[in-house]
Design a protein around this motif. Structure first.
Motif, PDB file in Angstrom:
ATOM      1  N   ALA A   9       0.870  -1.168   0.000  1.00 44.52           N
ATOM      2  CA  ALA A   9       0.000   0.000   0.000  1.00 44.52           C
ATOM      3  C   ALA A   9       0.913   1.227   0.000  1.00 44.52           C
ATOM      4  CB  ALA A   9      -0.906   0.004   1.220  1.00 44.52           C
ATOM      5  N   LEU A  10       1.001   1.885  -1.141  1.00 48.52           N
ATOM      6  CA  LEU A  10       1.869   3.045  -1.306  1.00 48.52           C
ATOM      7  C   LEU A  10       1.026   4.247  -1.674  1.00 48.52           C
ATOM      8  CD1 LEU A  10       4.576   1.376  -3.595  1.00 48.52           C
ATOM      9  CD2 LEU A  10       4.690   1.665  -1.117  1.00 48.52           C
ATOM     10  N   SER A  11       1.550   5.410  -1.328  1.00 50.31           N
ATOM     11  CA  SER A  11       0.868   6.614  -1.786  1.00 50.31           C
ATOM     12  C   SER A  11       0.931   6.642  -3.313  1.00 50.31           C
ATOM     13  CB  SER A  11       1.534   7.868  -1.211  1.00 50.31           C
ATOM     14  OG  SER A  11       2.815   8.046  -1.785  1.00 50.31           O
ATOM     15  N   ASP A  12      -0.006   7.322  -3.928  1.00 49.39           N
ATOM     16  CA  ASP A  12      -0.026   7.392  -5.389  1.00 49.39           C
ATOM     17  C   ASP A  12       1.276   7.972  -5.928  1.00 49.39           C
ATOM     18  OD1 ASP A  12      -2.569   6.330  -5.411  1.00 49.39           O
ATOM     19  OD2 ASP A  12      -3.561   8.276  -5.597  1.00 49.39           O
ATOM     20  N   ALA A  13       1.754   9.017  -5.277  1.00 48.65           N
ATOM     21  CA  ALA A  13       2.977   9.679  -5.748  1.00 48.65           C
ATOM     22  C   ALA A  13       4.174   8.739  -5.661  1.00 48.65           C
ATOM     23  CB  ALA A  13       3.234  10.949  -4.933  1.00 48.65           C
ATOM     24  N   LEU A  14       4.311   8.031  -4.547  1.00 45.83           N
ATOM     25  CA  LEU A  14       5.440   7.114  -4.394  1.00 45.83           C
ATOM     26  C   LEU A  14       5.321   5.956  -5.373  1.00 45.83           C
ATOM     27  CD1 LEU A  14       8.023   6.186  -3.035  1.00 45.83           C
ATOM     28  CD2 LEU A  14       6.627   5.150  -1.234  1.00 45.83           C
ATOM     29  N   ALA A  15       4.121   5.440  -5.562  1.00 43.28           N
ATOM     30  CA  ALA A  15       3.914   4.340  -6.503  1.00 43.28           C
ATOM     31  C   ALA A  15       4.312   4.762  -7.916  1.00 43.28           C
ATOM     32  CB  ALA A  15       2.463   3.879  -6.465  1.00 43.28           C
ATOM     33  N   ARG A  16       3.907   5.943  -8.326  1.00 43.50           N
ATOM     34  CA  ARG A  16       4.267   6.437  -9.665  1.00 43.50           C
ATOM     35  C   ARG A  16       5.780   6.604  -9.789  1.00 43.50           C
ATOM     36  NH1 ARG A  16      -0.254   9.605  -8.841  1.00 43.50           N
ATOM     37  NH2 ARG A  16       1.003  11.386  -8.242  1.00 43.50           N
ATOM     38  N   GLU A  17       6.377   7.203  -8.783  1.00 44.11           N
ATOM     39  CA  GLU A  17       7.821   7.449  -8.819  1.00 44.11           C
ATOM     40  C   GLU A  17       8.599   6.134  -8.836  1.00 44.11           C
ATOM     41  OE1 GLU A  17      11.088  10.163  -6.406  1.00 44.11           O
ATOM     42  OE2 GLU A  17       8.994  10.242  -5.832  1.00 44.11           O
ATOM     43  N   ALA A  18       8.184   5.170  -8.004  1.00 50.43           N
ATOM     44  CA  ALA A  18       8.859   3.867  -7.957  1.00 50.43           C
ATOM     45  C   ALA A  18       8.690   3.128  -9.276  1.00 50.43           C
ATOM     46  CB  ALA A  18       8.320   3.042  -6.804  1.00 50.43           C
ATOM     47  N   GLU A  19       7.505   3.188  -9.847  1.00 55.91           N
ATOM     48  CA  GLU A  19       7.250   2.537 -11.135  1.00 55.91           C
ATOM     49  C   GLU A  19       8.105   3.170 -12.231  1.00 55.91           C
ATOM     50  OE1 GLU A  19       5.810  -0.136 -13.755  1.00 55.91           O
ATOM     51  OE2 GLU A  19       5.193  -0.084 -11.660  1.00 55.91           O
ATOM     52  N   LYS A  20       8.149   4.489 -12.245  1.00 55.82           N
ATOM     53  CA  LYS A  20       8.937   5.218 -13.247  1.00 55.82           C
ATOM     54  C   LYS A  20      10.425   4.870 -13.128  1.00 55.82           C
ATOM     55  CE  LYS A  20       9.804   9.914 -14.897  1.00 55.82           C
ATOM     56  NZ  LYS A  20       9.532  11.341 -14.676  1.00 55.82           N
ATOM     57  N   ALA A  21      10.883   4.667 -11.891  1.00 55.60           N
ATOM     58  CA  ALA A  21      12.295   4.340 -11.657  1.00 55.60           C
ATOM     59  C   ALA A  21      12.582   2.856 -11.865  1.00 55.60           C
ATOM     60  CB  ALA A  21      12.689   4.759 -10.239  1.00 55.60           C
ATOM     61  N   GLY A  22      11.556   2.068 -12.147  1.00 52.94           N
ATOM     62  CA  GLY A  22      11.760   0.639 -12.384  1.00 52.94           C
ATOM     63  C   GLY A  22      11.978  -0.159 -11.112  1.00 52.94           C
ATOM     64  N   LEU A  23      11.513   0.357  -9.989  1.00 52.34           N
ATOM     65  CA  LEU A  23      11.761  -0.295  -8.704  1.00 52.34           C
ATOM     66  C   LEU A  23      10.725  -1.345  -8.323  1.00 52.34           C
ATOM     67  CD1 LEU A  23      12.855   2.823  -6.627  1.00 52.34           C
ATOM     68  CD2 LEU A  23      14.315   1.055  -7.613  1.00 52.34           C
ATOM     69  N   LEU A  24       9.663  -1.473  -9.071  1.00 55.76           N
ATOM     70  CA  LEU A  24       8.591  -2.390  -8.681  1.00 55.76           C
ATOM     71  C   LEU A  24       8.639  -3.724  -9.422  1.00 55.76           C
ATOM     72  CD1 LEU A  24       5.612   0.112  -8.260  1.00 55.76           C
ATOM     73  CD2 LEU A  24       7.183  -0.775  -6.532  1.00 55.76           C
ATOM     74  N   THR A  25       9.752  -4.029 -10.031  1.00 54.12           N
ATOM     75  CA  THR A  25       9.910  -5.336 -10.671  1.00 54.12           C
ATOM     76  C   THR A  25      10.444  -6.334  -9.646  1.00 54.12           C
ATOM     77  OG1 THR A  25      12.200  -4.965 -11.342  1.00 54.12           O
ATOM     78  CG2 THR A  25      10.478  -4.224 -12.875  1.00 54.12           C
TER      79      THR A  25
END
Length: 84
Positions: A9-25
């Motif tokens: 459960a992440l904030s929308d902003a953190l989720a977007r930033e992590a996804e953009k940085a490729g950290l959610l793989t």
């Protein structure tokens, strides 16, 4: 290999930033976990070293440390030669 399913459960902003940085793989999360495990091991060693440094007593000199190492090596050689 153990497989674990994570739900975050992440904030929308953190989720977007992590996804953009490729950290959610899976590979990136594994890398992050490995780095954190290693960082904690190192921190634990430094904490233990600090506790040892705080113990009362006189620190050994370099010559005393070298003598202890030499004695341990000689004892190991004696033990190893007795096993043959």
């Amino acid at each position: 290999m153990t497989q674990i399913e994570l739900k975050l459960a992440l904030s929308d902003a953190l989720a977007r930033e992590a996804e953009k940085a490729g950290l959610l793989t899976a590979a990136e999360i594994e890398r992050l976990l490995r780095e954190e495990v290693q960082r904690r091991k190192v921190a634990h060693l430094f904490t233990a070293a600090d506790r040892l440094a705080d113990l009362p007593g006189v620190a050994m000199s370099d010559d005393e440390i070298e003598a202890e190492i030499d004695a341990a090596r000689a004892a190991r050689k004696r033990d190893d030669s007795g096993r043959r």
